[in-house]
Design an enzyme around this catalytic site. Structure first.
Site, short mmCIF file in Angstrom:
data_model
loop_
_atom_site.label_atom_id
_atom_site.label_comp_id
_atom_site.label_asym_id
_atom_site.label_seq_id
_atom_site.Cartn_x
_atom_site.Cartn_y
_atom_site.Cartn_z
N GLU A 11 42.74 40.55 37.99
CA GLU A 11 41.76 41.52 37.52
C GLU A 11 42.23 42.95 37.80
O GLU A 11 41.43 43.88 37.72
CB GLU A 11 40.41 41.29 38.19
N ASP A 13 40.89 48.06 39.77
CA ASP A 13 40.51 46.70 40.13
C ASP A 13 39.05 46.49 39.75
O ASP A 13 38.20 47.36 39.98
CB ASP A 13 40.70 46.48 41.64
N ILE A 14 38.75 45.34 39.13
CA ILE A 14 37.37 45.00 38.77
C ILE A 14 36.65 44.58 40.06
O ILE A 14 37.09 43.67 40.78
CB ILE A 14 37.33 43.87 37.74
#
Length: 623
Positions: free
Chosen positions: A528, A484-485
């Site tokens: 994301e 996950d960003i």
């Protein structure tokens, strides 16, 4: 008349044997040339990837050094990083960093050698050319540390103010290329040579030829200037034999790869076939002469039989020669007995031309044995068959046809025949191929994320299920990463959705670059979030891949003021284990998701492994 006919037949027959020999000789050279060029291109791609892997390692290590402090801990970390690079890149023997005075500063060895390389040509070049920060490949030289012949890829290190900060280099083990090329040289007596574009030999099957200057050869004096790849005949400067020679210049490095095959080796098979053709021709000529004697005695009887045959076939020819479908008769050995004139419209040959050829001569090689087998099965119990195959036109192109074959046993004839009706179905086949291609394209689009070009969640779920079942059968291990960003919503709010999409694309590229095996898969799981599938991988090894992915994203240095690091980072959750009754795809995904949640809770920009956290909650809490 019999003598004239016999003379003409023998002359035509021997002319055909001679023509066949010349054609097969040319075909042998053409086939060998195609294989040699294909091998040369494959080896050029291998060399390019090998050198690019080294260049990427130098760049990554250089960036790490540039952004690290000068503490003892940082020095130890740099040495460990260099050792890891040297271990994971098989063509690299060691990686080192020289200070601005030429002393070793960092090394992939356990201890940094106390050697000064300030007098080396590559060191002086980088010191005196601040404008050139691209990787360079040296001439073959002897290592002062190991005493072994080696090849260096070097790159300038600059201080933040642009001044000379030293040189980072990788010692490329030429034995790696030698052993790799040896696998291709055993067959057909090939010789693979790796050279620089300045004519220096880097790798050759004979070690005493390494370092030889080839600038005087036609390759470097003319052909390489005109084209980056080519095929021609040469007299080898190494052993004096006449060889077929293919070369290709790498597009991103000053390297030329060549493959040479001795022409005598290429023609060995052709000579054996030639001797067989001559023996067969002599035998057939003897038989023809004997038949001519018999024919002379049976002339009158055969003349009467010929008139009867013409009358019987007259009605058949009238019908066959006035339909668009091609009507043909062949015997059980595949010899054409009759071809209707409509063959010219279908294939471009006249009936008189093609009837002299075997019924299988113009069938596509991939379909030839299938048709032979089908005809061989026809008989009294199996009289009809329908088949589709490709056949060659006179212009060299292939066309799809459908043939209706019928087994015919005439009581007045000693042998059976096959009567066939052939029609053009190329338009129907083209429509079928277009439909198949459209379906394949639709399937690919349905499993591809349009923003990043990666696999989407649908494909990931399908591949995950398939790999899990395969690992269950083999009892092996499987790992999955959830990525996950960090603070991506803040990034979107600050820089806008267009920048957010560009960020996702860059992160996707960085993640994909970390996967080296064909079976590994990275997918955009949603928004994301990304997911990575690592078959045949334990959790401890998956953690290494996860760290590489985290570092790759960090090295992108995408500005993000909303992140504590000042740039875009990722958090990674890792889960892995054996695919047995205790695990399932859903439990493994839940474990990776829980590990990702823990990585977020612990401050982001880190990797967390589910197997190393027994108390980890596998289901992410609400909110």
């Amino acid at each position: 008349m019999i003598v004239v006919l016999l003379a003409f037949t023998l002359a035509s027959f021997w002319a055909l044997i001679a023509w066949k020999g010349m054609q097969e000789r040319a075909l042998a050279f053409a086939k060998a040339g195609s294989e040699t060029q294909g091998l040369t291109h494959s080896l050029a791609q291998h060399a390019s990837k090998s050198f690019n892997a080294v260049a990427l390692a130098l760049f990554g290590a250089g960036q790490y050094i540039l952004h690290s402090d000068k503490s003892a801990r940082a020095s130890a970390e740099i040495n460990d990083l260099l050792a890891q690079y040297a271990k994971n890149i098989p063509q690299v023997r060691e990686i080192g960093v020289l200070a601005e005075n030429g002393d070793w500063m960092f090394s992939s060895f356990e201890t940094v050698p106390a050697v000064n390389n300030g007098d080396r040509d590559y060191f002086r070049y980088h010191r005196d050319h601040p404008e050139d920060e691209t990787p360079r490949i040296s001439e073959p030289l002897t290592s002062r540390v190991t005493g072994r012949p080696t090849l260096l890829m070097t790159q300038r290190l600059s201080n933040p103010d642009g001044s000379f900060g030293g040189v980072i280099f990788a010692a490329i083990d030429l034995a790696y290329f030698r052993s790799f090329y040896a696998e291709f040289e055993a067959d057909l007596n090939r010789t693979v040579t790796l050279m620089k574009t300045n004519g220096k030999v880097l790798v050759h099957r004979r070690d005493d030829q390494v370092g030889k200057d080839m600038t005087g050869t036609a390759l470097f004096s003319g052909r390489l200037k005109d084209a980056g790849t080519g095929l021609y005949s040469i007299v080898s400067p190494f052993d004096g034999r006449t060889k077929q020679f293919a070369y290709e210049r790498l597009s991103d490095f000053p390297i030329v790869i060549s493959v040479a095959v001795a022409e005598d080796t290429i023609l060995d098979g052709w000579r054996g076939d030639r001797r067989f053709d001559l023996l067969l021709g002599a035998a057939i000529s003897t038989i023809l002469i004997g038949l001519a004697v018999v024919l002379a005695l049976q002339t009158r009887k055969r003349s009467v039989m010929a008139r009867m045959l013409r009358e019987r076939e007259r009605g058949y020819r009238l019908l066959a020669e006035n339909v668009e479908d091609v009507v043909t008769r062949i015997d059980m050995d595949g010899r054409r007995l009759y071809v209707s004139p409509s063959i010219e419209k279908l294939l471009g040959w006249s009936a008189d031309e093609i009837i002299r050829e075997s019924a299988y001569s113009n069938i596509h090689p991939a379909h030839r044995e299938l048709i032979k087998g089908l005809i061989g099965q026809l008989g009294a119990q199996n009289r009809t068959a329908t088949c589709e195959y490709m056949t060659r036109r006179r212009d060299g192109n292939y066309v799809w046809v459908e043939a209706q074959l019928n087994f015919v046993q005439d009581p007045d004839e000693p042998t059976a025949e096959i009567v066939g009706a052939i029609r053009d179905i190329s338009k129907r086949k083209a429509a079928e191929e277009q439909l198949v291609a459209a379906n394949e394209q639709l399937k690919a689009l349905s499993e591809t994320d349009p923003l990043t070009g990666l696999a989407n969640r649908r494909r990931f779920d399908r591949m995950f299920d398939a790999e899990f079942k395969r690992c269950q059968r083999s009892g092996s291990q499987l790992s999955v990463l959830f990525i996950d960003i960090d603070k991506f919503k803040s990034f979107n709010d600050t820089y806008g959705h267009s920048a957010g999409d560009d960020c996702i694309r860059q992160v996707a590229g960085a993640l994909a670059s970390c996967l080296k095996r064909p079976a590994d898969l990275v997918a955009r799981y949603g928004g994301e979030e990304f997911a990575v599938l690592l078959p045949e991988t334990a959790a401890i090894n998956a953690e290494v891949v996860a760290e590489a992915a985290r570092n790759a994203v960090h090295d992108l240095a995408i500005q993000h003021h909303g992140s504590p690091d000042g740039s875009v980072t990722i958090s990674v959750g890792v889960a892995g284990g054996k695919c047995d009754a205790r695990n399932s795809t859903s439990s493994m995904l839940a474990a990776a998701d829980g590990a990702l949640y823990l990585a977020k809770e612990q401050g982001r920009n880190r990797v967390c492994v589910a197997a190393e956290n027994p108390s980890l909650t596998l289901v992410r809490p609400a909110g």
